[in-house]
Design an enzyme around this catalytic site. Structure first.
Site, PDB file in Angstrom:
ATOM      1  N   LEU A 362       0.834  -1.200   0.000  1.00  0.00           N
ATOM      2  CA  LEU A 362       0.000   0.000   0.000  1.00  0.00           C
ATOM      3  C   LEU A 362       0.868   1.249   0.000  1.00  0.00           C
ATOM      4  O   LEU A 362       0.493   2.278  -0.543  1.00  0.00           O
ATOM      5  CB  LEU A 362      -0.898   0.013   1.237  1.00  0.00           C
ATOM      6  CG  LEU A 362      -2.017  -1.033   1.283  1.00  0.00           C
ATOM      7  CD1 LEU A 362      -2.689  -1.016   2.645  1.00  0.00           C
ATOM      8  CD2 LEU A 362      -3.043  -0.747   0.195  1.00  0.00           C
ATOM      9  N   GLY A 363       2.016   1.136   0.630  1.00  0.00           N
ATOM     10  CA  GLY A 363       2.889   2.294   0.673  1.00  0.00           C
ATOM     11  C   GLY A 363       4.114   2.035   1.514  1.00  0.00           C
ATOM     12  O   GLY A 363       4.185   1.049   2.245  1.00  0.00           O
ATOM     13  N   GLY A 365       6.307   3.744   4.370  1.00  0.00           N
ATOM     14  CA  GLY A 365       6.362   4.830   5.337  1.00  0.00           C
ATOM     15  C   GLY A 365       7.770   4.984   5.844  1.00  0.00           C
ATOM     16  O   GLY A 365       8.664   4.243   5.447  1.00  0.00           O
ATOM     17  N   GLY A 366       7.958   5.961   6.728  1.00  0.00           N
ATOM     18  CA  GLY A 366       9.276   6.165   7.293  1.00  0.00           C
ATOM     19  C   GLY A 366       9.685   5.008   8.176  1.00  0.00           C
ATOM     20  O   GLY A 366      10.853   4.803   8.458  1.00  0.00           O
ATOM     21  N   GLY A 368       8.580   1.706   7.701  1.00  0.00           N
ATOM     22  CA  GLY A 368       8.443   0.376   7.116  1.00  0.00           C
ATOM     23  C   GLY A 368       7.526   0.367   5.916  1.00  0.00           C
ATOM     24  O   GLY A 368       7.179   1.413   5.367  1.00  0.00           O
ATOM     25  N   THR A 369       7.157  -0.838   5.508  1.00  0.00           N
ATOM     26  CA  THR A 369       6.308  -1.020   4.342  1.00  0.00           C
ATOM     27  C   THR A 369       4.945  -1.510   4.802  1.00  0.00           C
ATOM     28  O   THR A 369       4.856  -2.326   5.716  1.00  0.00           O
ATOM     29  CB  THR A 369       6.939  -2.069   3.406  1.00  0.00           C
ATOM     30  OG1 THR A 369       8.291  -1.698   3.181  1.00  0.00           O
ATOM     31  CG2 THR A 369       6.200  -2.143   2.083  1.00  0.00           C
ATOM     32  N   LYS A 384       1.813  -3.704   8.692  1.00  0.00           N
ATOM     33  CA  LYS A 384       3.025  -2.888   8.603  1.00  0.00           C
ATOM     34  C   LYS A 384       4.225  -3.709   9.021  1.00  0.00           C
ATOM     35  O   LYS A 384       4.280  -4.258  10.105  1.00  0.00           O
ATOM     36  CB  LYS A 384       2.909  -1.651   9.475  1.00  0.00           C
ATOM     37  CG  LYS A 384       4.093  -0.721   9.295  1.00  0.00           C
ATOM     38  CD  LYS A 384       3.806   0.680   9.705  1.00  0.00           C
ATOM     39  CE  LYS A 384       3.878   0.821  11.222  1.00  0.00           C
ATOM     40  NZ  LYS A 384       3.692   2.221  11.621  1.00  0.00           N
ATOM     41  N   ASP A 481       4.673  12.717  14.773  1.00  0.00           N
ATOM     42  CA  ASP A 481       4.785  12.750  13.311  1.00  0.00           C
ATOM     43  C   ASP A 481       3.429  13.041  12.676  1.00  0.00           C
ATOM     44  O   ASP A 481       2.968  12.337  11.788  1.00  0.00           O
ATOM     45  CB  ASP A 481       5.362  11.431  12.799  1.00  0.00           C
ATOM     46  CG  ASP A 481       5.993  11.583  11.419  1.00  0.00           C
ATOM     47  OD1 ASP A 481       6.191  12.739  10.975  1.00  0.00           O
ATOM     48  OD2 ASP A 481       6.270  10.552  10.774  1.00  0.00           O
TER      49      ASP A 481
END
Ligand SMILES: *[C@@H]1O[C@H](CO)[C@@H](O)[C@H](O)[C@H]1NC(C)=O
Ligand SMILES: *[C@@H]1O[C@H](CO)[C@@H](O)[C@H](O)[C@H]1NC(C)=O
Ligand SMILES: *[C@@H]1O[C@H](CO)[C@@H](O)[C@H](O)[C@H]1NC(C)=O
Ligand SMILES: *[C@@H]1O[C@H](CO)[C@@H](O)[C@H](O)[C@H]1NC(C)=O
Ligand SMILES: *[C@@H]1O[C@H](CO)[C@@H](O)[C@H](O)[C@H]1NC(C)=O
Ligand SMILES: *[C@@H]1O[C@H](CO)[C@@H](O)[C@H](O)[C@H]1NC(C)=O
Ligand SMILES: *[C@@H]1O[C@H](CO)[C@@H](O)[C@H](O)[C@H]1NC(C)=O
Ligand SMILES: *[C@@H]1O[C@H](CO)[C@@H](O)[C@H](O)[C@H]1NC(C)=O
Length: 680
Positions: A362-363, A365-366, A368-369, A384, A481
């Site tokens: 899906l994406g 991130g800072g 992880g995946t 995640k 964040d």
């Protein structure tokens, strides 16, 4: 450990298998004699072996008055013995030796097969020797000459000669003489030998002539004690396979074996069928070697697999422990049926994500995946996979999982569970379908602009979450964040705050914690950046940036803007302070909500973006103010003409006043807001 043991086992079994197939190098003892040989009573007829030597363990082949030490027995039809000279003669002195061998009526024949060829060997000068088979007319012979060119190692007529053995030879007589006067030796005919010579049988490949040997013969003073290796062939009976096979009771070849005719005289021998190994003459002697080898291999593979699996389980358990799984498990168990968090196994998650297929991403991130996954219950989840975290972080990480598992806020992405069996923990969240706020306000589809009402609601919801996190009784949590990409939207555009990977909980008696500065450029609180002191006000600053984004649809850091405008927070503050903000606000929402309303929101954003953390409002104040603004906006939407004036109340609560007919309602709303307790 298991693997080593296993390899040893495999090596051992292979070793036995190989050594069984090869000849043994250690001397044969009576205990190691294979059937059909054996001591009297335990052997097949004709294969009796007696035992002698010092300890009575050396196998002896007794043939008439001569005894021969057996060196080796091969089931492929060979018997190695050692023997003495047949005779030696010197100056008329003829001595018979043990080499006079008579194999008539025994299963043995003097071997003539290539690998174990024997030769009648004569050492001496100017002599001829002939060997005659008593049962056959076959004969063979050789002559020696002596001159000065005798050399070591060569037995081809100079001081030494070798005659090949006729096939099927069991008994023989020899003739000797001068080259031109050959006489019969046995029965001995006394012929005065002017010179000395010696004859014996020897396995050709084991014999090496030397000049010393000739010298000894020529001296001829004593009876030679020399022993020479010799090989006999053996076979069963005096019939062919076919004839023998008909007599079941005496047929020597047992199950899983076949018969072959002797190649050296009469009789037959047996061999194990292909794929079998062992003794074809013993009952059950032929074992399926292919099968046992296969079994060994299968067994080994199985054990290997088992040990691997055990290793994996061990590793999983180790990671589970390392990742604080035990602590978490305890926590979850203590919550009993109230537990909201589930511990997933790695298999479950692999299955859910099709082995973490790239297509499921899906994406990134800072931290992880994120993969999309479908649980067996058809529930869609986001999984995640964290980046590698060091051990000290893991403790913190688990602490956060525990905290998150207790948060049950409708605007926080719900953590469903986690998997701790992998080196990096995996987190399982509810799946939020409609991407991020960032996507909706900065997305490429400029034709659609999110209505202000939605933006305001999302802002209020996000602020509500932060206020809740900052005010939770146990330990306040700083998100650290907050940004448009961490605000997810569901199908109804409801905000779901996500990514608590960097979040820190602050013990109650502390107002700040010192951390490594972490956050996203453009959202990062400059005060925190300079002091490394993380406070709740850092989240307020980041939220101010999100508010500014909602008002302007400008991204926080843009290289397309000029240098002094690059950072939205600074740009926004500057424009606000210069009272030029109207240039920055998106025209569509001015039309939608009116500048007065937006000014109040902008003012709130401006306060959030204050460089001094102390001067920023708390998230609770921000949340209440936004809720107030929402309800006013809502009423304005219902009856825009009613709105006259916007006023600030102490405590940052903003109310629209001046609407006389609805004033009762408003005061009611103020009461409600004031007594509203934020969710726990
Ligand atoms: C026994 O094996 C060795 C080598 O392994 C070989 O040189 C020798 O000829 C063999 N002996 C017999 C009697 O087969
Ligand atoms: C006979 O047995 C003794 C003791 O058991 C041993 O030391 C010796 O080597 C053996 N001799 C032979 C020729 O096997
Ligand atoms: C043959 O070998 C023996 C030792 O085995 C040695 O004394 C002798 O000189 C050798 N003879 C020749 C001709 O090489
Ligand atoms: C074969 O051997 C049997 C007994 O071992 C004997 O009676 C028979 O005469 C032998 N036949 C031949 C042709 O040698
Ligand atoms: C054994 O020898 C006989 C006669 O020479 C022959 O007919 C038979 O086929 C041979 N059997 C085998 C198994 O070689
Ligand atoms: C579950 O929650 C209820 C209500 O909050 C509480 O009374 C009960 O003790 C909890 N059960 C466990 C096992 O914690
Ligand atoms: C997101 O929400 C909007 C409005 O409800 C809807 O039109 C759109 O299809 C949604 N997108 C996804 C990916 O669900
Ligand atoms: C979205 O709103 C509809 C109507 O209120 C509701 O049925 C649905 O459950 C909502 N979806 C989510 C994910 O909350």
């Amino acid at each position: 450990m298991i693997l080593e043991l296993l390899l040893l086992l495999l090596a051992a079994s292979l070793g036995t298998y190989i050594s069984e197939a090869k000849n043994s190098s250690s001397p044969l003892t009576c205990a190691g004699i294979p059937y059909p040989f054996g001591k009297s009573g335990k052997a097949m007829k004709g294969f009796e072996i007696s035992c002698g030597g010092i300890n009575g363990t050396s196998p002896i082949l007794q043939l008439g008055k001569h005894a021969y030490q057996i060196e080796d027995i091969s089931l492929q039809g060979k018997l190695s013995i050692d023997t003495g000279v047949i005779f030696q003669s010197c100056r008329g002195d003829v001595t018979d030796g043990s080499g006079w061998i008579d194999l008539e009526g025994t299963p043995y024949t003097i071997s003539d097969t290539e690998s174990s060829k024997n030769a009648l060997t004569m050492v001496g000068c100017d002599r001829t020797v002939l060997i005659l088979g008593l049962q056959t007319i076959l004969s063979s012979g050789c002559s020696t000459f002596c001159d000065s060119s005798i050399i070591n190692g060569s037995c081809s007529g100079l001081g030494c000669c070798q005659a090949s053995i006729p096939m099927g030879l069991k008994s023989f007589s020899l003739m000797r003489g001068n080259i031109d006067n050959v006489r019969t030796i046995n029965p001995p005919v006394n012929v005065a030998d002017t010179t000395c010579f010696q004859a014996f049988f020897v396995k050709k490949s084991s014999f090496s002539f030397s000049t010393e040997m000739l010298q000894d013969v020529m001296d001829g003073d004593q009876v030679s004690q020399a022993r020479y290796p010799m090989v006999l062939d053996w076979s069963i009976g005096n019939e062919t396979c076919e004839e023998a096979g008909r007599k079941k009771e005496t047929y020597a070849c047992k199950e899983n074996s076949y018969c072959y005719n002797s190649t050296n005289g009469v009789g037959y021998r047996c061999n194990c069928n292909p794929g079998y190994d062992g003794n074809p003459y013993s009952n059950d002697g032929c074992k399926g070697v292919g099968l046992s080898l296969l079994l060994i291999i299968i067994g080994s593979l199985w054990l290997y697999w088992l040990s691997n699996k055990r290793k994996l389980i061990k590793m999983k358990a180790k990671f589970f422990e390392q990742n604080g799984g035990l602590f978490l498990q305890q926590q979850i168990l203590s919550q009993g049926s109230n537990a909201t968090l589930k511990i997933f196994s790695i298999e479950e998650l692999e299955k859910a994500t099709n082995n973490f297929n790239e297509k499921q991403i899906l994406g990134h991130g800072g931290y992880g995946t994120v993969y999309k996954g479908v649980l067996p219950s058809k529930k869609v989840v986001a999984i995640k996979k964290s980046k590698l975290v060091d051990e000290s972080q893991i403790e913190q990480f688990i602490n956060e999982i525990t905290i998150l598992s207790q948060i049950n806020h409708r605007n926080v992405v719900r953590l469903l569970g986690c998997c701790l069996e992998t080196q990096v923990p995996l987190l399982v969240y509810e799946f939020i379908s409609n991407r991020t706020l960032f996507h909706h306000i900065h997305g490429q589809t400029n034709d659609f602009s999110m209505p202000w009402e939605d933006r305001l609601r999302i802002a209020a919801e996000t602020a509500g979450v932060l206020a809740y996190l900052h005010s939770t009784t146990s330990t306040p949590i700083i998100h650290r964040d907050i940004k448009a990409t961490n605000i997810l939207l569901d199908e109804n555009y409801t905000a779901k705050v996500s990514d608590f990977g960097a979040s820190r909980s602050v013990p109650l008696d502390q107002t700040h914690i010192t951390t490594l500065v972490q956050g996203t450029l453009g959202y990062l609180d400059p005060e925190y950046f300079h002091t490394s002191q993380l406070t709740e006000k850092s989240d307020v600053y980041s939220f101010g940036v999100v508010l500014a984004e909602l008002l302007t649809r400008e991204i926080p850091i843009s290289s397309t803007r000029s240098e002094d405008q690059r950072n939205l927070a600074i740009y926004f503050t500057l424009m606000f302070d210069k009272q030029h903000l109207i240039q920055l606000i998106e025209p569509q929402i001015i039309e939608e909500a009116g500048m007065e309303h937006l000014f109040v929101v902008a003012q709130l954003a401006r306060r959030c973006l204050n460089l001094k953390g102390e001067e920023r409002p708390t998230m609770k104040e921000v949340a209440m103010e936004l809720e107030g603004l929402r309800s006013i906006f809502h009423k304005q939407q219902l009856a825009p003409q009613n709105l006259k004036k916007i006023e600030h109340l102490p405590g940052g609560i903003v109310l629209s006043v001046g609407c006389t007919e609805a004033s009762n309602q408003y005061s009611l709303e103020v009461d409600m807001l004031a007594s509203m307790d934020l969710p726990r």
